[in-house]
Design an enzyme around this catalytic site. Sequence first.
Site, short mmCIF file in Angstrom:
data_model
loop_
_atom_site.label_atom_id
_atom_site.label_comp_id
_atom_site.label_asym_id
_atom_site.label_seq_id
_atom_site.Cartn_x
_atom_site.Cartn_y
_atom_site.Cartn_z
CE LYS A 1 45.08 49.39 21.95
NZ LYS A 1 45.42 49.36 20.53
CG LEU B 1 41.89 45.52 23.23
CD1 LEU B 1 41.30 46.23 22.01
CD2 LEU B 1 41.64 43.98 23.08
CG ASP B 2 48.43 42.51 22.52
OD1 ASP B 2 48.35 42.55 23.65
OD2 ASP B 2 48.43 41.33 22.10
CG LEU B 3 51.37 49.44 20.44
CD1 LEU B 3 51.05 50.65 20.98
CD2 LEU B 3 52.92 49.32 19.96
CB THR C 1 44.91 44.68 19.21
OG1 THR C 1 45.94 43.64 19.30
CG2 THR C 1 43.34 44.06 19.25
#
Length: 171
Positions: free
Chosen positions: A59, A94-96, A98
């Site tokens: 990601k 996972l956070d945006l 990250t």
Amino acid sequence: QPIALAEFWHGKATAKRQPGHFYEACKERCQPLLGPLLCRVRKDIPILFEDQHLMAVEKFSGILTVPGYHHWNQDSLLTRLQRGGRRLFTVHRLDLETSGIVLFAKTEAVQSKLHEIFAFRRVEKSYQALLSGRPESDEGVLEHPLGPDPMRAGCYRICEDGKPARTAYRV
């Protein structure tokens, strides 16, 4: 290929801005938009591992793991991977902002088992951060409760009534 955004100030001089100077994008309004705008440039999603049970992908920062709640934030790893007709199930997110490795299950049974493994903390996670400046010490432990940030949906902050969180760090 764009990788960042900066502001070139053309207005009158202010306490914070001087004409003809570059400034980083503001954190309040611009930064939340940057990731989604810049990630549209990148179409490839590197598949790091795949078998009949699960898929591990890379990601990149600026893309959601799963679609958001609004029509304008439906672009995500999951929607991009499912465009090819794959049926995938979310294991974790996972956070945006990250980047990292995200796992997707290929069946509901595998998703359930992986949720159990994550829930009982049998997965070891590690994070790396790129900092500007230098921490006071080369290693340490931060223990602060974290809760939702009311100013930024989907983000967290130190919050007295939040969940306990422990972060060990090493430079």
